[in-house]
Each structure stands twice: as C-alpha cells, then as structure tokens.
Design an enzyme around this catalytic site. Structure first.
Site, PDB file in Angstrom:
ATOM      1  N   LYS A  63       0.832  -1.203   0.000  1.00 44.83           N
ATOM      2  CA  LYS A  63       0.000   0.000   0.000  1.00 44.83           C
ATOM      3  C   LYS A  63       0.865   1.250   0.000  1.00 44.83           C
ATOM      4  CE  LYS A  63      -3.857  -2.298   2.258  1.00 44.83           C
ATOM      5  NZ  LYS A  63      -4.572  -2.515   3.508  1.00 44.83           N
ATOM      6  N   HIS A 105       0.212  -6.936  17.824  1.00 43.57           N
ATOM      7  CA  HIS A 105      -0.820  -7.973  17.939  1.00 43.57           C
ATOM      8  C   HIS A 105      -1.695  -7.666  19.136  1.00 43.57           C
ATOM      9  CE1 HIS A 105       2.956  -9.860  16.524  1.00 43.57           C
ATOM     10  NE2 HIS A 105       2.170 -10.387  15.611  1.00 43.57           N
TER      11      HIS A 105
END
Length: 124
Positions: A63, A105
């Site tokens: 991206k 995470h």
C-alpha cells in the site's frame, strides 16, 4: 522525504483457520528465512501471530508503494528480527530507501504500519 505510508489490519482467526487446513498460506507469504522462524515456534498461537504480522506488514508495504500485492510478490519482501527483536524490512528493488515498520498484535488482530523514506543521497 517520505515516499509512502501504508497500514494493514488482519483478524488472527482468518490466519488460524487457514493454518488448520495447511501451511500453504505460510509458504506463500513467508520467505525461507521467515519460514525457519515460523516453524521454530512450539505454540500454534505464536505461529498465527507471526504469520499474521508478516502478512499485514507486507500488505502495508504494498500500500505504501501504491501497487498492492500482485505487482509485488510476498517473496520479494522479508522481515527479519534484528537486535532486541525489532523487525527490519527489506524489499527487492527498494534497497535505496529507508523502510520503517511497526507490527503489533492483540487478542484478535495483527496490524502493521510501514513508512518508506527516500534516500536523500540519491540524485534523480
């Protein structure tokens, strides 16, 4: 000068489901060096977090570059731990750029952000 910024978020459940069936996704996303680390984890939950983090990071890089996965191969990107376990991102064709990466995470998600900085010593 910043050339690109990318971010990606993925559900750990999606990765866990894929790994229950086979390790095909791991072999597609991870390089040989990354696979070595992946297979060294004794706990399945750590394997899921590792693969999800690498997947998100490589998507975030694509991206930032502006091409998306498809024009870039997962195999052209590698994230290996350096001193203190901090991840270092390397990508084929981007050796003259500084690539900053952050992977995180939670219980349910993995996320990654990538910033690509042009090397100011390069003359175009």
């Amino acid at each position: 000068m910043i050339k690109g910024i990318g971010i990606d978020l993925i559900e750990l459940d999606r990765i866990a489901q894929s790994l229950k069936n086979s390790d095909r996704l791991a072999k597609r996303v991870l390089t040989e060096n990354e696979l070595e680390i992946f297979y060294s984890f004794p706990l399945e939950t750590r394997k899921v977090e590792f693969l999800a983090g690498r997947f998100a990071a490589k998507e975030a890089f694509a991206k930032a570059v502006g091409s998306g996965i498809g024009k870039l191969s997962f195999q052209d990107m590698e994230i290996l731990p350096q001193e203190g376990n901090a991840p270092v991102f390397r990508a084929t064709g981007y050796q003259h750029n500084r690539i900053f990466i952050s992977i995180t995470h939670s219980r349910d998600y993995a996320a990654a952000q990538v910033v690509i900085e042009a090397d100011n010593t390069m003359h175009n």
